[in-house]
Design an enzyme around this catalytic site. Sequence first.
Site, PDB file in Angstrom:
ATOM      1  N   PRO A  48       0.848  -1.194   0.000  1.00 13.93           N
ATOM      2  CA  PRO A  48       0.000   0.000   0.000  1.00 13.93           C
ATOM      3  C   PRO A  48       0.882   1.242   0.000  1.00 13.93           C
ATOM      4  O   PRO A  48       1.808   1.339   0.799  1.00 13.93           O
ATOM      5  CB  PRO A  48      -0.777  -0.118   1.322  1.00 13.93           C
ATOM      6  N   MET A  49       0.625   2.161  -0.916  1.00 13.30           N
ATOM      7  CA  MET A  49       1.384   3.410  -0.935  1.00 13.30           C
ATOM      8  C   MET A  49       0.429   4.564  -1.225  1.00 13.30           C
ATOM      9  O   MET A  49      -0.181   4.626  -2.305  1.00 13.30           O
ATOM     10  CB  MET A  49       2.501   3.360  -1.982  1.00 13.30           C
ATOM     11  N   ALA A  50       0.332   5.462  -0.228  1.00 12.67           N
ATOM     12  CA  ALA A  50      -0.569   6.604  -0.348  1.00 12.67           C
ATOM     13  C   ALA A  50      -0.176   7.445  -1.560  1.00 12.67           C
ATOM     14  O   ALA A  50       1.008   7.695  -1.789  1.00 12.67           O
ATOM     15  CB  ALA A  50      -0.506   7.443   0.921  1.00 12.67           C
ATOM     16  N   CYS A  67       2.210   3.518  10.364  1.00 12.88           N
ATOM     17  CA  CYS A  67       2.405   4.895   9.896  1.00 12.88           C
ATOM     18  C   CYS A  67       3.334   5.659  10.848  1.00 12.88           C
ATOM     19  O   CYS A  67       3.067   5.764  12.039  1.00 12.88           O
ATOM     20  CB  CYS A  67       1.055   5.596   9.791  1.00 12.88           C
ATOM     21  N   GLY A  83       7.349  -2.183  -2.346  1.00 10.77           N
ATOM     22  CA  GLY A  83       6.915  -0.787  -2.414  1.00 10.77           C
ATOM     23  C   GLY A  83       7.721   0.008  -3.417  1.00 10.77           C
ATOM     24  O   GLY A  83       7.464  -0.018  -4.627  1.00 10.77           O
ATOM     25  N   ARG A  84       8.761   0.701  -2.930  1.00  5.07           N
ATOM     26  CA  ARG A  84       9.456   1.688  -3.758  1.00  5.07           C
ATOM     27  C   ARG A  84      10.103   1.091  -5.000  1.00  5.07           C
ATOM     28  O   ARG A  84      10.266   1.785  -5.999  1.00  5.07           O
ATOM     29  CB  ARG A  84      10.505   2.417  -2.902  1.00  5.07           C
ATOM     30  N   GLN A 127      -6.464  -1.145   2.240  1.00  9.50           N
ATOM     31  CA  GLN A 127      -5.835  -0.883   3.524  1.00  9.50           C
ATOM     32  C   GLN A 127      -6.610   0.179   4.289  1.00  9.50           C
ATOM     33  O   GLN A 127      -6.922   1.240   3.770  1.00  9.50           O
ATOM     34  CB  GLN A 127      -4.383  -0.413   3.390  1.00  9.50           C
ATOM     35  N   GLY A 138      10.565  -4.551   2.692  1.00  5.88           N
ATOM     36  CA  GLY A 138      11.666  -3.622   2.869  1.00  5.88           C
ATOM     37  C   GLY A 138      12.809  -3.916   1.930  1.00  5.88           C
ATOM     38  O   GLY A 138      13.432  -4.972   2.003  1.00  5.88           O
TER      39      GLY A 138
HETATM   40  C1  LIG Z   1       5.062   6.977  -1.299  1.00  8.67           C
HETATM   41  C2  LIG Z   1       4.834   5.954  -0.206  1.00  8.67           C
HETATM   42  C3  LIG Z   1       3.596   5.892   0.414  1.00  8.67           C
HETATM   43  C4  LIG Z   1       3.363   4.926   1.399  1.00  8.67           C
HETATM   44  N1  LIG Z   1       2.119   4.825   1.946  1.00  8.67           N
HETATM   45  C5  LIG Z   1       1.844   3.798   2.797  1.00  8.67           C
HETATM   46  C6  LIG Z   1       0.519   3.558   3.246  1.00  8.67           C
HETATM   47  O1  LIG Z   1      -0.412   4.295   2.929  1.00  8.67           O
HETATM   48  N2  LIG Z   1       0.319   2.502   4.081  1.00  8.67           N
HETATM   49  C7  LIG Z   1       1.332   1.682   4.487  1.00  8.67           C
HETATM   50  O2  LIG Z   1       1.106   0.726   5.242  1.00  8.67           O
HETATM   51  N3  LIG Z   1       2.591   1.882   4.050  1.00  8.67           N
HETATM   52  C8  LIG Z   1       2.855   2.892   3.213  1.00  8.67           C
HETATM   53  N4  LIG Z   1       4.124   3.051   2.724  1.00  8.67           N
HETATM   54  C9  LIG Z   1       5.170   2.094   3.119  1.00  8.67           C
HETATM   55  C10 LIG Z   1       5.251   0.936   2.125  1.00  8.67           C
HETATM   56  O3  LIG Z   1       4.057   0.201   2.115  1.00  8.67           O
HETATM   57  C11 LIG Z   1       6.406  -0.012   2.498  1.00  8.67           C
HETATM   58  O4  LIG Z   1       6.151  -0.559   3.765  1.00  8.67           O
HETATM   59  C12 LIG Z   1       7.757   0.707   2.533  1.00  8.67           C
HETATM   60  O5  LIG Z   1       7.909   1.564   1.422  1.00  8.67           O
HETATM   61  C13 LIG Z   1       8.921  -0.297   2.592  1.00  8.67           C
HETATM   62  O6  LIG Z   1       8.933  -1.144   1.475  1.00  8.67           O
HETATM   63  P1  LIG Z   1       9.934  -0.874   0.218  1.00  8.67           P
HETATM   64  O7  LIG Z   1      11.334  -0.873   0.770  1.00  8.67           O
HETATM   65  O8  LIG Z   1       9.648  -2.008  -0.704  1.00  8.67           O
HETATM   66  O9  LIG Z   1       9.561   0.463  -0.319  1.00  8.67           O
HETATM   67  C14 LIG Z   1       4.385   4.035   1.780  1.00  8.67           C
HETATM   68  C15 LIG Z   1       5.635   4.121   1.157  1.00  8.67           C
HETATM   69  C16 LIG Z   1       5.873   5.059   0.166  1.00  8.67           C
HETATM   70  C17 LIG Z   1       7.212   5.097  -0.499  1.00  8.67           C
END
Ligand SMILES: Cc1cc2nc3c(=O)[nH]c(=O)nc-3n(C[C@H](O)[C@H](O)[C@H](O)COP(=O)(O)O)c2cc1C
Length: 385
Positions: free
Chosen positions: A31-33, A116, A242-243, A85, A219
Site C-alpha cells: 500500500p502506498m498513499a 504509519c 513498495g518503492r 488498507q 523492505g
Molecule cells: C510513497 C509511499 C507511500 C506509502 N504509503 C503507505 C501507506 O499508505 N500505508 C502503508 O502501510 N505503508 C505505506 N508506505 C510504506 C510501504 O508500504 C512499504 O512498507 C515501505 O515503502 C517499505 O517497502 P519498500 O522498501 O519495498 O519500499 C508508503 C511508502 C511510500 C514510499
Amino acid sequence: MGTRVSEARPGAFPALALGALRVDPPVVLAPMAGVTNAPFRSLCRRFGAGLTVSEMITARALLERNRKTLQLAGFGPEEQPRSLQLYGVDPQTLGEAVALLVGEGRVDHVDLNFGCPVRKVTRRGGGAAIPLKPRLLRKIARAAVACSGGIPVSMKLRMGIDASHLTYLEAGRIAEGEGCAAVTLHARTAAELYAGEAHWEAIARLKAEVHSIPVLGNGDILEAQDALHMMQRTGCDGVVVGRGCLGRPWLFRELAAVFAGRPPEPPPTLGGVKAVMSEHAALLADFFGERAGLRSFRKHATWYTKGFPHSARMRAALIQVSTLTELQGALAEIDDRVRFPPAALRLPRGKSSGTQRVALPEGYLEELEDDTAPAREALEPVSGG
Ligand SMILES: Cc1cc2nc3c(=O)[nH]c(=O)nc-3n(C[C@H](O)[C@H](O)[C@H](O)COP(=O)(O)O)c2cc1C
C-alpha cells in the site's frame, strides 16, 4: 539488502493462502498513499503481482462517505481480489468501517495499517504508536475481524517506535491470536522512516514467533533476486514490494518469473518504458479525469525516467503536460533505443533518507496498559507506513 544472490534457488516458493484467497505468486504490491490507486494497481497486476493493496483509506472518512475517500476506495471491474488498507485508531470506528466495506460487497481483503510513522499521527497516538499499547491493538484487531464477515483481515507493522521500543513480536502474536489472516512486517522502526537498510533478520524473528498465519516480509526489494533472497534468508511466506516498483511496474513480471523458476526478463528499453508511461497515464486519466490524472502522473514521470541519460530534460517536458495528446507529443521527442541503465535499478525512489525522533503524546509511555483509543484528531487522513 543490496547483495544479489546468484545461488538463490528459484521456483521453490508456493502460493500464499490469505484466508480463503490464494495469492500466486506470493508477491504483493505494498500500500502506498498517492500511488496504489486503481490505475497503478491494474498495471502492477497486469505485470504479475499476486495481490495489489489500495492506498491507505481512513476509517472515519469512509464512514463519513467522503467523496474523495470513496473514489480512492474504489476498484476496477477486473480487480480480483479487491484488497483495501484501512487506517484507524478506534476499535469501534474501524469495526464499523470494515462492516461497511463488507456489507456493501466492496472488498475481498482488509489490511490494517499499524506502521504509519508520520509525526502528526504518532504524536496523537495513532499509526506505529498503537502497537505500543497491546491491549488497544488487540481490541482493534478483534473489532475488525468480528466485523469482517469471514474475509481475511491482515496487519501491517513496523518493528516498533525505535530500537528501544520494539513492538512487532507481540503485535504478531496478537494478530495471530485475534484471527488475522496474515501479518506484514516493514523491517524498520518508525524512527528509521525509510533510511538505511531494512533489518531482514527481524522478519525471520517474526516468522519464528508466528506459526499459524503467513508472515510477509517488506523492505528494500528492488530487484527480483532480492525477493528470493528475502524468502530464503527469513523463511517468510511472501514479499511486499513498495518503492522498487515506482516507475518500474514491470518489476512484478520479473518477480513472477523468478518465483516460477524462470530467469527474469531484462528491463525494457526507453521505448518500452514510454509505452508503459502511456498506458499508465491513460489509466490515470480514465480514473481521475484527464487533468487530475496527468497531474498525478507527474511524480510517476520522474520515477520512470530516473537514471536514464538526459532524465532532467525528459522530466521537465513530461511534467508540463496536461493532456494525453500533449503527453504523446513529449514522448515522441524521446529516443526509444536507449537501454535501461543498470545503475537506475537501485536508485532511491519515493521516500528515502532521513530518520526522526518519534513524537508520542505526553505521558504515552507511562500508560501502555491503557486500551482507550486516542483522540479523534488522530483520524485525519495522512500517508505513510
Ligand atoms: C510513497 C509511499 C507511500 C506509502 N504509503 C503507505 C501507506 O499508505 N500505508 C502503508 O502501510 N505503508 C505505506 N508506505 C510504506 C510501504 O508500504 C512499504 O512498507 C515501505 O515503502 C517499505 O517497502 P519498500 O522498501 O519495498 O519500499 C508508503 C511508502 C511510500 C514510499
